[in-house]
Design a protein around this motif. Structure first.
Motif, short mmCIF file in Angstrom:
data_model
loop_
_atom_site.label_atom_id
_atom_site.label_comp_id
_atom_site.label_asym_id
_atom_site.label_seq_id
_atom_site.Cartn_x
_atom_site.Cartn_y
_atom_site.Cartn_z
N ASP A 18 0.87 -1.26 -0.13
CA ASP A 18 0.09 -0.06 -0.12
C ASP A 18 0.81 1.16 -0.02
O ASP A 18 2.22 1.07 0.41
N SER A 19 0.16 2.25 -0.53
CA SER A 19 1.07 3.79 -0.39
C SER A 19 -0.04 4.76 -0.11
O SER A 19 -1.26 4.69 -0.52
N ASP A 43 -4.26 9.18 -0.38
CA ASP A 43 -4.87 8.61 0.78
C ASP A 43 -4.20 7.15 0.83
O ASP A 43 -4.02 6.43 -0.24
N LYS A 44 -4.11 6.33 1.88
CA LYS A 44 -3.85 5.14 2.02
C LYS A 44 -5.17 4.53 1.76
O LYS A 44 -6.24 4.87 2.04
N SER A 45 -4.85 3.02 1.08
CA SER A 45 -6.07 2.33 0.90
C SER A 45 -6.25 1.48 2.11
O SER A 45 -7.75 1.34 2.52
N GLU A 48 -4.95 2.66 9.06
CA GLU A 48 -3.59 2.87 9.76
C GLU A 48 -3.38 1.87 10.66
O GLU A 48 -2.37 1.12 10.89
N SER A 49 -4.57 1.05 11.19
CA SER A 49 -4.49 -0.03 12.04
C SER A 49 -3.94 -1.32 11.32
O SER A 49 -3.30 -2.07 11.88
N ASP A 50 -4.37 -1.35 10.16
CA ASP A 50 -3.89 -2.50 9.27
C ASP A 50 -2.46 -2.56 9.01
O ASP A 50 -1.65 -3.41 8.86
N ASP A 285 1.08 -0.57 -6.24
CA ASP A 285 0.54 -1.12 -5.04
C ASP A 285 -0.33 -2.00 -5.26
O ASP A 285 -1.05 -2.36 -6.42
N SER A 286 -0.84 -2.77 -4.39
CA SER A 286 -1.91 -4.03 -4.52
C SER A 286 -3.08 -3.49 -4.80
O SER A 286 -4.05 -4.21 -5.13
#
Length: 302
Positions: A18-19, A43-45, A48-50, A285-286
């Motif tokens: 991820d990015s 934004d991240k996909s 944050e907890s992941d 990224d994925s």
């Protein structure tokens, strides 16, 4: 002039998971890291907890000055070794190398460069099989931990590896041993000083890999700023490259330098190159977000 994008196609041991949020979450072999990435402005996909659940280590940076912006500490969240082995396979070539967490957020490998490793291996083999030069000479400048050197050597080149920092050359030699390769010529010296001396000697290489950082310092305090030094360096390198059978790879990591600037530098030093391939390196990224990671300029003539 066509500007292209280029990404690696043959990674098994690396994944950009991820990015976003000025960070990237990556898998290096068995271990996952989170570290800063100024180009990841979206934004991240994943939540944050992941990220924290997945990551073995997170790079934390509290420095604000330009020269120290990449220096910080790794927060180890899960048990992992200080160093571990990775590999990269392309056709008949298997490269093995060490990954390790450093205080400058790097791990010893720039994964996007795998697209250039393929080119280096293909170009080296093309010169040795299609010309009367059976053992091409390849020069790797600002060679870091030497995976590009391994690529050239595994394809049959006689390789000269130049980096100003002894600890990086030692790391590169460990990578050579892991890969079962022999006889790379190690030079611990400022790249510009070495090139100037090679020009005076009249040395000639069939392949040159030019991978300068945006900024840096040599072992004796030599200062390198990409925008200030790259024009002179490319003109010097042009005097070392075989006029007939050759290849060149140049990377530019400064956000202020574009592929067009790279093309201008090449054309100024080497003359008009119809076979020049320029563009941006990226990793996907994925979640199919493409992360740009520098400019590449390369050509081959066999």
């Amino acid at each position: 002039m066509h500007i292209d994008t280029l990404t690696p196609q043959h990674w098994e041991a690396y994944e950009l998971i991820d990015s976003g949020g000025f960070e990237k979450l990556e898998r290096f072999g068995e271990y996952i890291t989170a570290r800063p990435e100024p180009q990841a402005v979206w934004d991240k996909s994943l939540a944050e907890s992941d990220w924290r659940k997945k990551a073995h280590a997170i790079f934390e940076n509290k420095n604000i000055t330009d020269e120290m912006r990449d220096k910080g500490n790794w927060n180890i969240l899960k048990k992992m070794p200080d160093k571990w082995q990775m590999h990269y396979r392309y056709k008949d070539n298997l490269l093995k190398f060490k990954a390790s967490l450093t205080s400058f957020k790097h791990v010893g490998v720039f994964p996007e460069q795998a697209a250039n490793w393929d080119f280096i291996m293909d170009s080296t083999k093309a010169i040795s099989t299609k010309t009367n030069i059976k053992v091409p000479k390849v020069l790797n400048l600002f060679a870091y931990t030497g995976i590009a050197s391994l690529a050239a050597r595994s394809a049959g080149a006689e390789v000269t590896h130049v980096d100003a920092l002894k600890q990086l050359v030692t790391w590169a030699n460990e990578n050579r041993e892991m890969s079962g390769l022999k006889d790379i010529r190690w030079i611990v010296e400022d790249a510009v000083k070495f090139v100037k001396r090679e020009v005076r000697r009249g040395s000639i290489y069939q392949g040159i890999i030019l991978d300068p950082p945006a900024y840096g310092r040599g072992a004796n305090g030599e200062k390198w700023v990409l925008e200030e030094g790259i024009n002179e360096l490319v003109k010097l390198v042009a005097q070392l490259l075989d006029r007939e059978q050759h290849f060149l790879v140049m990377n530019l990591y400064s956000k202020g330098l574009s592929a067009i600037i790279g093309a201008n530098l090449i054309h100024n030093a080497f003359g008009k190159k119809d076979n020049l391939h320029i563009g941006e390196l990226y990793l996907e990224d994925s979640f199919e977000k493409k992360l740009p990671l520098g400019v590449f300029c390369r050509f081959v003539s066999v």
